[in-house]
Write a protein that holds these residues in place. Sequence first.
Motif: not given
Lengths: 115, 114
Positions: A33, A35, A37, A43, A45, A48, A88, A90, A103-108
């Motif tokens: 994904x 995003x 922000x 954030x 979307x 996807x 930003x 993401x 469950x989504x895991x985000x980068x920095x």
Amino acid sequence: DTEVTQTPKHLVMGMTNKKSLKCEQHMGHRAMYWYKQKAKKPPELMFVYSYEKLSINESVPSRFSPECPNSSLLNLHLHALQPEDSALYLCASSQPGTGRWYEQYFGPGTRLTVT
Amino acid sequence: DQQVKQNSPSLSVQEGRISILNCDYTNSMFDYFLWYKKYPAEGPTFLISISSIKDKNEDGRFTVFLNKSAKHLSLHIVPSQPGDSAVYFCAASSLIQGAQKLVFGQGTRLTINP
């Protein structure tokens, strides 16, 4: 390893430049994904990808062009951006078809400034 | 229209006490609800989730409660610790065109005072 990496960390570009943001994950996730922000906002979307195919485009302007070259890599190509695109960006990933597909895991994130 | 709302922009709690963060939603089609924690200059970190068919889920110090009839969920943190100071986002998930879509609330900044 639950890490999503994004490069670069910071990017400053002019309105006529072409640049790309990169996202990588090695968790074997098949959904990725993008995003956006803005400051003090949640954030939002943008795109996807599911099994390397574009599934959702949230009516994002064509100056943003996503690409998913393989299952662990996601790019966002930028061209002719406007100052209001500064934000930003993401990247996130998740694993569809499992018990915890939601469950989504985000980068920095990549902090983008358009001048 | 805002489908997920967190009406408290900030919350201040004494260390050791309970922190309660609230979230309201409007769309009955959401199937999962998630809480994320975010520090400045970092991406959101997944904390805990709840299915729309459950009313409670607990993980250590974190408990999420869902009241489906009121379209309301809350995150309880007990006991609160200084490291819990961050922005907390509530998010709601739905499947659209075979892909998951997350909609986030505006966030609540939690400050834990020593």
